[in-house]
Design a protein around this motif. Structure first.
Motif, PDB file in Angstrom:
ATOM      1  N   ASN A 243       0.824  -1.208   0.000  1.00 49.22           N
ATOM      2  CA  ASN A 243       0.000   0.000   0.000  1.00 49.22           C
ATOM      3  C   ASN A 243       0.861   1.262   0.000  1.00 49.22           C
ATOM      4  O   ASN A 243       0.346   2.373  -0.044  1.00 49.22           O
ATOM      5  CB  ASN A 243      -0.924   0.012   1.220  1.00 49.22           C
ATOM      6  CG  ASN A 243      -2.256   0.679   0.924  1.00 49.22           C
ATOM      7  OD1 ASN A 243      -2.691   0.748  -0.222  1.00 49.22           O
ATOM      8  ND2 ASN A 243      -2.900   1.195   1.950  1.00 49.22           N
ATOM      9  N   SER A 244       2.181   1.083   0.050  1.00 52.33           N
ATOM     10  CA  SER A 244       3.116   2.200   0.047  1.00 52.33           C
ATOM     11  C   SER A 244       3.484   2.568  -1.385  1.00 52.33           C
ATOM     12  O   SER A 244       3.919   1.708  -2.168  1.00 52.33           O
ATOM     13  CB  SER A 244       4.381   1.829   0.830  1.00 52.33           C
ATOM     14  OG  SER A 244       5.462   2.636   0.455  1.00 52.33           O
ATOM     15  N   GLY A 245       3.326   3.834  -1.709  1.00 56.09           N
ATOM     16  CA  GLY A 245       3.681   4.295  -3.049  1.00 56.09           C
ATOM     17  C   GLY A 245       5.150   4.095  -3.345  1.00 56.09           C
ATOM     18  O   GLY A 245       5.536   3.728  -4.464  1.00 56.09           O
ATOM     19  N   ALA A 246       5.990   4.331  -2.338  1.00 61.32           N
ATOM     20  CA  ALA A 246       7.438   4.195  -2.523  1.00 61.32           C
ATOM     21  C   ALA A 246       7.819   2.765  -2.904  1.00 61.32           C
ATOM     22  O   ALA A 246       8.803   2.543  -3.631  1.00 61.32           O
ATOM     23  CB  ALA A 246       8.154   4.610  -1.243  1.00 61.32           C
ATOM     24  N   GLN A 247       7.038   1.767  -2.430  1.00 63.24           N
ATOM     25  CA  GLN A 247       7.320   0.372  -2.767  1.00 63.24           C
ATOM     26  C   GLN A 247       6.578  -0.075  -4.023  1.00 63.24           C
ATOM     27  O   GLN A 247       7.130  -0.773  -4.864  1.00 63.24           O
ATOM     28  CB  GLN A 247       6.931  -0.540  -1.590  1.00 63.24           C
ATOM     29  CG  GLN A 247       7.784  -0.342  -0.344  1.00 63.24           C
ATOM     30  CD  GLN A 247       7.423  -1.323   0.761  1.00 63.24           C
ATOM     31  OE1 GLN A 247       7.089  -2.477   0.500  1.00 63.24           O
ATOM     32  NE2 GLN A 247       7.515  -0.867   2.005  1.00 63.24           N
ATOM     33  N   LEU A 248       5.312   0.348  -4.154  1.00 61.51           N
ATOM     34  CA  LEU A 248       4.480  -0.175  -5.238  1.00 61.51           C
ATOM     35  C   LEU A 248       4.811   0.435  -6.600  1.00 61.51           C
ATOM     36  O   LEU A 248       4.791  -0.273  -7.621  1.00 61.51           O
ATOM     37  CB  LEU A 248       3.000   0.042  -4.909  1.00 61.51           C
ATOM     38  CG  LEU A 248       1.994  -0.586  -5.886  1.00 61.51           C
ATOM     39  CD1 LEU A 248       2.212  -2.090  -6.014  1.00 61.51           C
ATOM     40  CD2 LEU A 248       0.562  -0.296  -5.443  1.00 61.51           C
ATOM     41  N   VAL A 249       5.134   1.722  -6.655  1.00 65.41           N
ATOM     42  CA  VAL A 249       5.395   2.374  -7.949  1.00 65.41           C
ATOM     43  C   VAL A 249       6.560   1.700  -8.689  1.00 65.41           C
ATOM     44  O   VAL A 249       6.420   1.367  -9.882  1.00 65.41           O
ATOM     45  CB  VAL A 249       5.625   3.896  -7.762  1.00 65.41           C
ATOM     46  CG1 VAL A 249       6.180   4.522  -9.043  1.00 65.41           C
ATOM     47  CG2 VAL A 249       4.321   4.590  -7.379  1.00 65.41           C
ATOM     48  N   PRO A 250       7.724   1.486  -8.042  1.00 60.63           N
ATOM     49  CA  PRO A 250       8.812   0.788  -8.765  1.00 60.63           C
ATOM     50  C   PRO A 250       8.404  -0.611  -9.235  1.00 60.63           C
ATOM     51  O   PRO A 250       8.793  -1.041 -10.328  1.00 60.63           O
ATOM     52  CB  PRO A 250       9.938   0.716  -7.721  1.00 60.63           C
ATOM     53  CG  PRO A 250       9.638   1.810  -6.755  1.00 60.63           C
ATOM     54  CD  PRO A 250       8.151   1.905  -6.704  1.00 60.63           C
ATOM     55  N   TRP A 251       7.622  -1.313  -8.412  1.00 62.23           N
ATOM     56  CA  TRP A 251       7.172  -2.666  -8.803  1.00 62.23           C
ATOM     57  C   TRP A 251       6.299  -2.597 -10.056  1.00 62.23           C
ATOM     58  O   TRP A 251       6.468  -3.385 -10.988  1.00 62.23           O
ATOM     59  CB  TRP A 251       6.394  -3.295  -7.642  1.00 62.23           C
ATOM     60  CG  TRP A 251       5.934  -4.704  -7.923  1.00 62.23           C
ATOM     61  CD1 TRP A 251       6.623  -5.856  -7.712  1.00 62.23           C
ATOM     62  CD2 TRP A 251       4.669  -5.086  -8.496  1.00 62.23           C
ATOM     63  NE1 TRP A 251       5.883  -6.948  -8.113  1.00 62.23           N
ATOM     64  CE2 TRP A 251       4.683  -6.504  -8.598  1.00 62.23           C
ATOM     65  CE3 TRP A 251       3.553  -4.388  -8.931  1.00 62.23           C
ATOM     66  CZ2 TRP A 251       3.607  -7.223  -9.123  1.00 62.23           C
ATOM     67  CZ3 TRP A 251       2.484  -5.097  -9.444  1.00 62.23           C
ATOM     68  CH2 TRP A 251       2.500  -6.488  -9.549  1.00 62.23           C
TER      69      TRP A 251
END
Length: 662
Positions: A243-251
């Motif tokens: 749910n974290s943008g910092a983690q999900l966006v790169p994925w």
């Protein structure tokens, strides 16, 4: 006849969080107490009664609280009125005047401190800035610790210096309120508006019943849904916090093989899901999960549960004069003005599943649990036992008002006859017979253009207004939009003329200081020599005025001479300069007249002995006895209004055992 004026400010305590639960539940708490009572009779010095330390309100003041010859004043008077009555001091609402509401009427902001500064009070008359810390100390429960003797409340004797300061703070609020009132009295608020404020307070105090089982079921199901969706997201992505943008966006970008996403904000995800682009299956599913987890509307169930007070009723849902310029009401606590719409055809069945906490059944039948719960939010509001909701709203009220005001006769004739304004507008724009714009005919496609033009262009808007109203989502192309703007303006020349007449009247008033009367409106420059306040005012057909504080003329960013004034910025929430133009002024005026039509309707409903429990935009929701009919309420809305001869209004409604969008 008023013999005396009594200005009042009280300090209270309660374990209920007033910010989240509202005034009414706050004052209903068993541990609610009035701690301090500060007052000023006429222009005599301010006195304070220390109730927390055993002092009592003098009998003379108690009699004044119930004396119709004494006008009671307070800043946000609904608070003082309700709290004093809860504490056993009888004081009828009709004897109260709200200085905050008077300030809102004159174009100022809602806060006592901010209004004092905006109105230009001398420093010694302004609200003290130390209040918040003192309120936290004495009015909110403290955490029991060994160091404080495990006490739940800080008492006056625990910090005598702070308590003395708190008493000065309470007295200063009376000074500030009284000084603001002196300045506002130069610009009186109509008695009709005082009465509207009282109707609003009565409605808020009455409240609306909520379905506690539905709320419990919805919160229970949301917890399960959130847990399941989060677990699925972890399985798909392998991320610690998907749910974290910092983690999900790169994925997401790695899976797409390119820099596709800059963020995972609600609008970004919605746009991606609505696009025709084909994403990898796991990306597609992750976007769907993200959208479901991002449903913030579930917070409204929490807000209802928090604010629910005596009799399972939520009170305090509306703020009178909450929309500063037009005087429209604003939503509070549950924010009724932006409730999600419902599209489900089987609301009864879905409600039953939620109330039974049948999560598996709800997911099996409806699939998207967060979306289903979102659609059921409206239905959590239910009538009192043995009653029903009668819901009615004005049909196309702004289109009716602007045509009436401008004298756009063909539009008035449409509303006086068949009422198909979108079809009639398209017919007028494209020169085809209105009966050709019907389902099955090729001309029917023109209706979309007529609809979006009617909704978007009434206030001098152009192509960007059409896009904001969803023109591109209707299948129209950007290339078509300039032609729609041109055709609509050609079809509505009197409305077009209204914009420029309104703008020119405002400029003329500023340049000459002479009143200008156009279209049944009176533009004037008003001020007082004593305190140096100035306003551009617009007197509406109802007699109410719109206020533009501290007006002046200067060039706008487009190099055109324009009206500027001070207001509370929508983004900054600070007192700042704004500029305006003919279309925007017209929007203010039209929405204000529409608001006054609603006010007339609320009066008529009250005169019938019926209770409105809340209203949203141009819609009223009545907690009605079973014998009340939809037709009689719609008839009330359609009745002619004395100050608006020739304005044709129409109400459309339904009845239900819960609130919904029909």
């Amino acid at each position: 006849m008023i013999k005396h004026h009594l200005s009042i400010d009280i300090e209270t305590r309660s374990s209920v969080d007033i910010g989240k639960a509202g005034l009414y539940k706050y004052a209903q708490s068993p541990d609610f107490r009035v701690l301090l009572f500060a007052y000023q009779i006429d222009t005599f010095p301010v006195e304070i009664i220390d109730l927390a330390c055993g002092e009592t309100i003098p009998e003379r003041i108690k009699r004044m609280l119930d004396d119709p010859g004494v006008a009671k004043h307070a800043y946000n008077a609904a608070f003082e009125w309700y709290c004093l009555n809860r504490a056993g001091y009888k004081t009828p609402l009709e004897q109260w005047r709200c200085t905050m509401v008077h300030g809102l009427y004159c174009g100022y902001t809602a806060g006592l401190d901010a209004t004092g500064k905006a109105i230009g009070l001398p420093q010694d008359k302004q609200k003290l800035s130390i209040g918040k810390a003192l309120i936290r100390y004495f009015c909110v429960p403290c955490k029991p610790t060994r160091a404080n003797g495990n006490r739940a409340w800080n008492q006056p004797h625990h910090a005598t210096e702070k308590w003395q300061l708190f008493k000065e703070y309470c007295k200063q609020d009376v000074v500030t309120e009284h000084e603001i009132l002196k300045r506002l009295d130069q610009f009186p608020m109509p008695e009709a508006e005082q009465h509207q404020w009282r109707l609003d307070v009565i409605m808020n105090a009455y409240g609306v019943r909520v379905d506690t089982k539905l709320i419990e079921g919805a919160l229970y199901m949301n917890d399960i849904s959130t847990r399941e969706l989060t677990e699925e997201a972890v399985r798909i992505t392998g991320l610690g916090n998907p749910n974290s943008g910092a983690q999900l966006v790169p994925w997401l970008n790695e899976k797409c093989g390119r820099e596709q996403f800059a963020d995972i904000q609600k609008a970004t995800v919605a746009e991606a899901l609505e696009s025709r682009e084909e994403y990898p299956e796991d990306v597609q599913r992750m976007l769907e999960i993200r959208q479901q987890l991002g449903k913030t509307s579930i917070k409204k169930y929490t807000a209802m549960d928090t604010a629910k007070g005596e009799g399972d009723r939520v009170r305090g849902l509306t703020q009178y004069y909450g929309a500063n310029r037009t005087g429209r009401w604003a939503g509070r606590l549950v924010q009724m003005q932006n409730l999600p719409r419902n599209y489900l055809k089987t609301l009864d069945y879905a409600r039953g599943l939620v109330k039974r906490k049948d999560y598996a059944g709800l997911r099996l039948l409806y699939g998207n649990v967060p979306d289903t719960l979102s659609q059921l939010i409206r239905t959590a509001f239910i009538p009192s036992e043995g009653h029903k909701f009668v819901v009615s709203d004005f049909s196309a009220i702004e289109a009716r008002v602007i045509a009436w005001l401008a004298g756009e006769q063909w539009v008035n004739e449409v509303f006086a006859t068949h009422g198909k304004i979108y079809e009639a507008t398209a017919a007028q724009m494209f020169g085809v017979p209105v009966d050709r714009i019907a389902k099955g005919n090729p001309e029917y496609s023109l209706r979309q253009k007529g609809k979006v033009a009617t909704l978007a262009l009434g206030y001098q808007g152009g192509t960007s207004a059409l896009i904001a109203m969803g023109a591109l989502n209707m299948g129209l192309t950007e290339d078509e939009l300039p032609d729609i703007v041109t055709r609509w303006r050609q079809a509505n020349p009197r409305i077009r003329d209204l914009w420029y007449a309104v703008e020119n009247a405002a400029l003329a008033v500023m340049q000459t200081a002479q009143p200008q009367a156009i279209y049944g409106l009176i533009f004037a420059l008003e001020g007082d020599i004593l305190y140096g306040q100035t306003f551009l005012t617009v007197r509406l057909p109802s007699g109410r005025k719109l206020f533009y504080p501290k007006p002046f003329l200067k060039e706008n960013p487009f190099g055109k001479l324009a009206l500027h004034y001070y207001t509370v910025g929508q983004q900054t929430r600070k007192w700042e300069v704004a500029s305006t133009y003919g279309g925007k002024l017209t929007e203010n005026i039209v929405q204000a007249i529409a608001r006054d039509c609603l006010a007339v309707t609320l009066e008529r409903i009250a005169e019938k002995g019926l209770q409105v429990v809340f209203h949203v935009h141009d819609e009223v929701i009545i907690d009605a006895p079973m014998k009340t009919t939809v037709e009689e309420i719609c008839d009330l809305m359609a009745e002619p209004i004395d100050w608006a001869p020739g304005l044709i209004l129409k109400g459309a409604g339904f009845e239900s055992s819960y609130y919904m969008k029909d």
